[in-house]
Scaffold this active site. Structure first.
Site, PDB file in Angstrom:
ATOM      1  N   CYS A 187      73.287  37.863  21.172  1.00 46.66           N
ATOM      2  CA  CYS A 187      74.420  38.756  20.951  1.00 46.66           C
ATOM      3  C   CYS A 187      75.282  38.881  22.201  1.00 46.66           C
ATOM      4  CB  CYS A 187      73.910  40.141  20.587  1.00 46.66           C
ATOM      5  SG  CYS A 187      72.737  40.114  19.235  1.00 46.66           S
TER       6      CYS A 187
ATOM      7  N   GLU B 214      68.403  19.546  18.383  1.00 47.00           N
ATOM      8  CA  GLU B 214      69.258  20.727  18.491  1.00 47.00           C
ATOM      9  C   GLU B 214      70.653  20.519  17.931  1.00 47.00           C
ATOM     10  OE1 GLU B 214      68.636  23.346  22.337  1.00 47.00           O
ATOM     11  OE2 GLU B 214      68.938  21.254  22.851  1.00 47.00           O
TER      12      GLU B 214
ATOM     13  N   LYS C 241      67.142  17.443  22.580  1.00 51.92           N
ATOM     14  CA  LYS C 241      68.615  17.386  22.496  1.00 51.92           C
ATOM     15  C   LYS C 241      69.053  16.909  21.120  1.00 51.92           C
ATOM     16  CE  LYS C 241      69.545  19.299  25.267  1.00 51.92           C
ATOM     17  NZ  LYS C 241      68.860  19.810  26.398  1.00 51.92           N
TER      18      LYS C 241
ATOM     19  N   ASN D  92      72.621  44.599  22.049  1.00 46.72           N
ATOM     20  CA  ASN D  92      71.965  43.297  22.262  1.00 46.72           C
ATOM     21  C   ASN D  92      70.514  43.606  22.605  1.00 46.72           C
ATOM     22  OD1 ASN D  92      71.130  40.770  23.012  1.00 46.72           O
ATOM     23  ND2 ASN D  92      72.320  40.698  24.916  1.00 46.72           N
ATOM     24  N   GLY D  93      69.574  42.952  21.919  1.00 44.55           N
ATOM     25  CA  GLY D  93      68.156  43.191  22.194  1.00 44.55           C
ATOM     26  C   GLY D  93      67.429  43.577  20.923  1.00 44.55           C
TER      27      GLY D  93
ATOM     28  N   GLU E 115      62.612  15.796  26.234  1.00 45.31           N
ATOM     29  CA  GLU E 115      63.946  16.372  26.403  1.00 45.31           C
ATOM     30  C   GLU E 115      64.961  15.645  25.511  1.00 45.31           C
ATOM     31  OE1 GLU E 115      65.414  18.809  27.351  1.00 45.31           O
ATOM     32  OE2 GLU E 115      67.429  18.295  28.000  1.00 45.31           O
TER      33      GLU E 115
ATOM     34  N   HIS F  62      47.534   6.926  18.963  1.00 48.32           N
ATOM     35  CA  HIS F  62      46.535   7.896  18.495  1.00 48.32           C
ATOM     36  C   HIS F  62      47.055   8.736  17.330  1.00 48.32           C
ATOM     37  CE1 HIS F  62      43.936   6.795  21.779  1.00 48.32           C
ATOM     38  NE2 HIS F  62      44.963   6.921  22.608  1.00 48.32           N
TER      39      HIS F  62
ATOM     40  N   TRP G 116      73.574  37.721  16.823  1.00 45.85           N
ATOM     41  CA  TRP G 116      72.617  36.663  16.509  1.00 45.85           C
ATOM     42  C   TRP G 116      71.474  37.368  15.789  1.00 45.85           C
ATOM     43  CZ3 TRP G 116      67.545  35.149  18.130  1.00 45.85           C
ATOM     44  CH2 TRP G 116      67.223  33.811  17.842  1.00 45.85           C
TER      45      TRP G 116
ATOM     46  N   LYS H  27      72.315  30.641  23.175  1.00 44.39           N
ATOM     47  CA  LYS H  27      72.293  30.045  24.512  1.00 44.39           C
ATOM     48  C   LYS H  27      71.209  30.671  25.379  1.00 44.39           C
ATOM     49  CE  LYS H  27      73.631  27.529  27.956  1.00 44.39           C
ATOM     50  NZ  LYS H  27      73.064  26.180  27.944  1.00 44.39           N
TER      51      LYS H  27
ATOM     52  N   ARG I 187      77.135  31.809  23.377  1.00 44.36           N
ATOM     53  CA  ARG I 187      75.798  32.403  23.383  1.00 44.36           C
ATOM     54  C   ARG I 187      75.095  32.215  22.043  1.00 44.36           C
ATOM     55  NH1 ARG I 187      75.856  36.640  27.553  1.00 44.36           N
ATOM     56  NH2 ARG I 187      74.251  37.795  26.462  1.00 44.36           N
TER      57      ARG I 187
HETATM   58  C1  F6R Z   1      67.822  23.252  25.169  1.00 44.03           C
HETATM   59  C2  F6R Z   1      68.035  24.619  25.597  1.00 44.03           C
HETATM   60  C3  F6R Z   1      66.900  25.576  25.513  1.00 44.03           C
HETATM   61  C4  F6R Z   1      66.748  26.301  26.857  1.00 44.03           C
HETATM   62  C5  F6R Z   1      65.671  27.389  26.761  1.00 44.03           C
HETATM   63  C6  F6R Z   1      65.453  28.071  28.094  1.00 44.03           C
HETATM   64  O1  F6R Z   1      68.980  22.497  25.216  1.00 44.03           O
HETATM   65  O2  F6R Z   1      69.098  24.960  26.034  1.00 44.03           O
HETATM   66  O3  F6R Z   1      65.722  24.949  25.142  1.00 44.03           O
HETATM   67  O4  F6R Z   1      66.412  25.349  27.821  1.00 44.03           O
HETATM   68  O5  F6R Z   1      66.068  28.344  25.816  1.00 44.03           O
HETATM   69  O6  F6R Z   1      66.606  28.701  28.545  1.00 44.03           O
HETATM   70  P1  F6R Z   1      66.753  29.106  30.065  1.00 44.03           P
HETATM   71  O7  F6R Z   1      66.747  27.856  30.858  1.00 44.03           O
HETATM   72  O8  F6R Z   1      68.071  29.828  30.127  1.00 44.03           O
HETATM   73  O9  F6R Z   1      65.600  29.988  30.402  1.00 44.03           O
END
Ligand code: F6R
Length: 607
Positions: free
Chosen positions: A2, A486, A483, A98-99, A479, A502, A74, A602, A27
């Site tokens: 949020c 996502e 990506k 927010n929270g 990773e 395996h 959110w 985010k 966000r």
């Molecule tokens: C992937 C992504 C998330 C963040 C994760 C941790 O592209 O953005 O997996 O890496 O939510 O977020 P931070 O680094 O802000 O603690």
């Protein structure tokens, strides 16, 4: 997560509130709303879905007034519908949150028993009713807020407007960030400095438990014991230009291409290029005495931590435990007195990581934090702050923060190895020389953008994709898969190459592309053997390697992507680029919302 903005202004606020919400779109959200105070009324407008829907509502039904609050939601409690969208309001009070209010059920039952009715399924609405009850009973808004805050369990940032009081807003924070912005005859509340960037650069960060009354003349801040306090007003370095896309189509694309610059920027704080030595910030503990390191992080930051584990163990011979933050506390981790716990986070606000940090602090660990937002909660609670200098990362999928984290972690590993006596001064110089080469190598990797864009159609129709890597390329494989999942919504998994036989090998057929990350070097032959196992079963391989690797094993692959030949130390930074670009171009080919993928936020400030 949020986003909150509030303005006590000299002129109409509705458009500026919506602009503020636009700056917080990154966000992640699924509904939005605003409420102004005008003519003794609370004027509330809300819409589910994207901000464009709210703008449409405001076109036919404007919200006049010089004071107001706004929110992107959110969803946590309740679906992303208009009735669950914030602000939540009674006749007297409107607020955004927010929270999570953890005891909302108990509070809701209590309020219902007193005859109050609810129009949403949210946890937030109970706060509006609690404050409203106080105001309706004749208490001042400040006294109302003072009475209600101690009743709330969980995490919150709040901005509250009052029908009868068109000259001030009240904000509060516990667990979720909230800043006060100081303008010229105007004052603002925002989830972060970005939200307020074009309005003001003068920002005060509220501390845990603070609450604040903002008027046109400024702000009165109180701590959790209701004692008036001053919080330093800092000049935020965030400019409106930094949060624009420039000539790029997406923020993610811009951020991928910024990597040579921001990695160089980050490295310049951690190395002395002339002396070719590593330079870490002053620390008031003895790094040489560290016997074990515990690394905790989430998502992409966790994968940076996995790469760092290789470095800490191979260079410094210091054993590393690593866990995802959401599991860490529940596994009852063994934390030896005096240990070093290292947290990695772009935002510095991820609730799981922050909770793990606090757990480690309570258990006597020294806290080191690699973080991109130097004003974040994690940064403020660290014993050793190791900032990345990636600049604001707006794209939901993390890219430049990751490579900057790796740059910092490589410097830390080298320094640890040096103080542990595992690295000679000459070896340190060699490592620094390789780190200095990283920005140019990232540029060389980015030069393959067109080629990667051209091969995106090979991956876009897939339902499943496998990524394989060994050693430090194993986290890179995960990773890459993260990506792709996502932003293109294609199911993808990252596996250690040798582990494929395996189990996952059962998935291989010609419909499952396999992306193999294999820089030439000591692990190359083994990875190529695993790649041949895939090909023997009809699997289609995309090989990402250097010229030597491609010459040796590229024949018969579906495609190859040639990376510059680099030292193994900086290979994880360089190989991040093709997996980011591949995910990006596949998402563009599929037409998904690259910067705001569905369901994602985010910075995840709920556990
Ligand atoms: C992937 C992504 C998330 C963040 C994760 C941790 O592209 O953005 O997996 O890496 O939510 O977020 P931070 O680094 O802000 O603690």
């Amino acid at each position: 997560m949020c986003g909150i903005i509030g303005i006590v202004g000299k002129s109409a606020v509705s458009d500026r509130l919506v602009e503020g919400l636009k700056r917080m779109e990154y966000r992640g959200y699924d509904s939005a709303g605003i409420c102004t105070v005008f003519d003794d009324q609370l004027v509330r407008r809300r819409a589910e879905g994207k901000l464009a829907n709210l703008v449409k509502v405001l076109k036919t039904d404007d919200a006049a007034g010089n004071i107001g609050i706004a929110h992107t939601r959110w969803a946590t409690h309740g679906a992303p519908t208009t009735s669950n969208a914030h602000p939540h309001a009674t006749g007297e009070v409107a607020l955004v949150h927010n929270g999570i209010i953890e005891n909302f059920k108990q509070l809701r039952d209590e309020l219902t028993a007193r005859g109050r009715t609810f129009e949403s399924e949210t946890d937030t609405e109970v706060v509006a009713h609690l404050v409203s009850e106080q105001v309706e009973a004749g208490h001042s808004p400040a006294d109302a807020v003072k009475a209600v805050l101690p009743r709330l369990r969980g995490a919150f940032a709040l901005a509250i407007a009052f029908r009868q009081f068109p000259d001030f807003l009240i904000g509060a924070r516990l667990g979720s960030p909230l800043v006060v912005g100081y303008g010229d005859g105007e004052t603002y509340l925002g989830s972060d400095a970005l939200a307020l960037a074009p309005l003001t650069q003068k920002i005060a960060y509220l501390e845990e438990g603070d609450w604040v009354i903002i008027t046109r003349d400024g702000a009165q801040i109180f701590d959790k014991d209701n004692v008036p306090v001053t919080r330093e007003i800092t000049t935020s370095g965030v400019s409106a230009a930094q949060i624009e896309k420039g000539n790029y189509r997406h923020y993610m694309q811009k951020e991928i291409f910024e990597q040579p610059t921001v990695v160089a920027q980050t490295l310049s704080s951690y190395i002395r290029p002339l002396e070719q030595t590593v330079a870490l910030p002053q620390m008031d503990f003895d790094l040489a005495s560290v016997k074990r390191i515990t690394i905790v992080a989430c998502g992409t930051s966790f994968y940076a931590g996995m790469v760092a584990k290789y470095w800490f163990e191979t260079f410094a011979r210091v054993p590393v435990d690593i866990d995802v933050a959401s599991e860490f506390r529940y596994s009852d981790p063994v934390l030896e007195e005096g240990g070093l716990a290292l947290f990695i986070s772009q935002s510095g606000e991820t609730a799981d990581t922050l909770a793990a940090l606090r757990h480690c602090k309570e258990n006597g660990q020294t806290i080191a934090v690699v973080v991109n937002v130097p004003t974040s909660s994690m940064a403020r609670e660290a014993d050793l702050l190791l900032p990345t200098h990636a600049g604001p990362e707006i794209g939901v999928a993390s890219t430049k923060a990751f490579t900057c984290q790796l740059a910092v972690l490589a410097a830390l590993a080298a320094h640890l190895a040096l103080v542990k006596g595992k690295l000679s001064a000459e070896e340190e110089r060699e490592i620094v020389r390789h780190l200095i080469e990283a920005p140019a190598a990232l540029n060389a990797a980015l030069a393959h953008d067109d080629e990667i864009a051209a091969m995106a159609h090979l991956i876009a129709p897939a339902r499943d994709v496998l990524y394989l890597g060994r050693g430090p390329d194993y986290p890179l494989a995960m990773e890459g898969a993260l990506k792709l999942k996502e932003i293109s919504y294609i199911h993808a998994e990252g596996y250690a190459s040798g582990e494929m036989k395996h189990g996952p090998i059962a998935l291989i057929d010609e419909a499952v592309p396999v992306i193999v990350l294999a820089p030439s070097g000591p692990l190359f032959e083994k990875t190529v053997s695993n790649m041949q196992e895939v090909r023997a079963r009809g699997g289609k391989v995309v090989l990402i390697s250097d010229a030597e690797g491609i010459a040796e094993a590229g024949d018969g692959c579906l495609a190859t992507i040639e990376m510059p030949t680099v030292h193994p130390l900086i290979a994880p930074l360089v190989y991040a680029v093709p997996v980011q670009l591949l995910a990006y171009h596949v998402a563009v080919a599929k037409g998904t919302d690259v910067d705001q993928p569905r369901n994602l936020a985010k910075s995840v400030t709920v556990e």
